[in-house]
Scaffold this motif. Structure first.
Motif, mmCIF file in Angstrom:
data_model
loop_
_atom_site.group_PDB
_atom_site.id
_atom_site.type_symbol
_atom_site.label_atom_id
_atom_site.label_comp_id
_atom_site.label_asym_id
_atom_site.label_seq_id
_atom_site.Cartn_x
_atom_site.Cartn_y
_atom_site.Cartn_z
ATOM 1 N N UNK A 1 0.822 -1.205 0.000
ATOM 2 C CA UNK A 1 0.000 0.000 0.000
ATOM 3 C C UNK A 1 0.861 1.263 0.000
ATOM 4 N N UNK A 2 1.924 1.252 0.808
ATOM 5 C CA UNK A 2 2.804 2.419 0.890
ATOM 6 C C UNK A 2 3.466 2.696 -0.461
ATOM 7 N N UNK A 3 3.981 1.657 -1.114
ATOM 8 C CA UNK A 3 4.639 1.848 -2.401
ATOM 9 C C UNK A 3 3.646 2.220 -3.496
ATOM 10 N N UNK A 4 2.449 1.676 -3.424
ATOM 11 C CA UNK A 4 1.413 2.021 -4.404
ATOM 12 C C UNK A 4 1.078 3.505 -4.320
ATOM 13 N N UNK A 5 0.990 4.037 -3.110
ATOM 14 C CA UNK A 5 0.740 5.480 -2.936
ATOM 15 C C UNK A 5 1.957 6.294 -3.365
ATOM 16 N N UNK A 6 3.145 5.783 -3.064
ATOM 17 C CA UNK A 6 4.387 6.504 -3.417
ATOM 18 C C UNK A 6 4.537 6.668 -4.919
ATOM 19 N N UNK A 7 4.279 5.635 -5.682
ATOM 20 C CA UNK A 7 4.536 5.672 -7.121
ATOM 21 C C UNK A 7 3.523 6.544 -7.868
ATOM 22 N N UNK A 8 2.405 6.854 -7.247
ATOM 23 C CA UNK A 8 1.389 7.680 -7.906
ATOM 24 C C UNK A 8 1.907 9.062 -8.279
ATOM 25 N N UNK A 9 2.868 9.555 -7.509
ATOM 26 C CA UNK A 9 3.392 10.900 -7.758
ATOM 27 C C UNK A 9 4.521 10.919 -8.785
ATOM 28 N N UNK B 1 0.761 6.764 -14.953
ATOM 29 C CA UNK B 1 -0.241 7.346 -15.840
ATOM 30 C C UNK B 1 -1.603 7.240 -15.156
ATOM 31 N N UNK B 2 -2.243 8.385 -14.969
ATOM 32 C CA UNK B 2 -3.526 8.439 -14.249
ATOM 33 C C UNK B 2 -3.413 7.777 -12.879
ATOM 34 N N UNK B 3 -2.253 7.999 -12.239
ATOM 35 C CA UNK B 3 -2.062 7.507 -10.885
ATOM 36 C C UNK B 3 -1.670 6.050 -10.777
ATOM 37 N N UNK B 4 -1.435 5.393 -11.928
ATOM 38 C CA UNK B 4 -1.092 3.979 -11.890
ATOM 39 C C UNK B 4 0.212 3.732 -12.657
ATOM 40 N N UNK B 5 1.014 2.839 -12.129
ATOM 41 C CA UNK B 5 2.268 2.469 -12.785
ATOM 42 C C UNK B 5 2.130 1.072 -13.364
#
Length: 204
Positions: free
Chosen positions: A156-164, A169-173
């Protein structure tokens, strides 16, 4: 008409290989080529960089001490790529971010004579660039393992981190996707991209 260089750039250590092919005029500087590589790969362009070929080390110089020894870094803004690269098959290293140490092989695949090219063009490529500051190649593959396991406590932490990150693209990697249309749109505005980068205080 100017000569055009066709390059293939690969991210060393990536498996499967993260790569791009691109066309650029032969009379541009290494400074301009650096920005083009940042765009086509997907980096965020806020770390140091260097090109290396044989005795050449070309990058950012912050002081001019009047000495150009065999290992001195030469100013990327003053050297044109066509003055260094002369033959098909020549290979350079391009290193970006001396912390994470992203090393790329840059291969001159073909010299095309008498071709007008109004702006650089990315021809093809595969896979997404790693997120900036992920920790180099080892950190990148650790990141992918965690992202593939939703039950991992760090997921969860990394998923939120990569959004920035720029690669999201559109918040997803998606590590499998390379958005070539987006890259070529930015390349079309290369002068604007460089001007904005310099205005942010990034120029040496």
């Amino acid at each position: 008409m100017r000569r055009v260089f066709k390059f293939r750039i690969e991210l060393e250590g990536s498996n499967p290989k993260i790569w791009r092919e691109l066309l650029v005029p032969s009379d541009i500087t290494f400074y301009r080529l650096h920005h083009i590589i940042q765009i086509v790969m997907g980096w965020e362009n806020y770390h140091l960089y260097e090109f290396a070929l044989d005795s050449y080390r070309i990058g950012q110089r912050f002081e001019d001490d009047g000495f150009d020894g065999p290992h001195e870094i030469m100013d990327a803004q003053r050297i044109k790529i066509g003055n260094v690269l002369k033959t098909n098959g020549q290979k350079m290293d391009y290193i970006y971010d001396f912390g994470d140490y992203w090393q790329h092989s840059l291969i001159l695949e073909r010299i095309i004579e008498d071709l007008g090219l109004p702006f650089p063009v990315c021809c093809s490529g595969e896979l997404s660039c790693p997120p900036e500051d992920v920790g180099g190649i080892p950190g990148f593959y650790d990141f992918l393992k965690i992202m593939s396991k939703p039950r991992n406590p760090e997921h969860k932490e990394l998923k939120n981190w990569v959004r920035s990150k720029l690669v999201a693209i559109d918040g997803k990697y998606d590590p499998q996707k390379f958005h070539m249309e987006k890259v070529n749109w930015v390349l079309l505005r290369l002068d604007v991209y460089i001007e904005e980068w310099e205005n942010e205080g990034n120029q040496q």
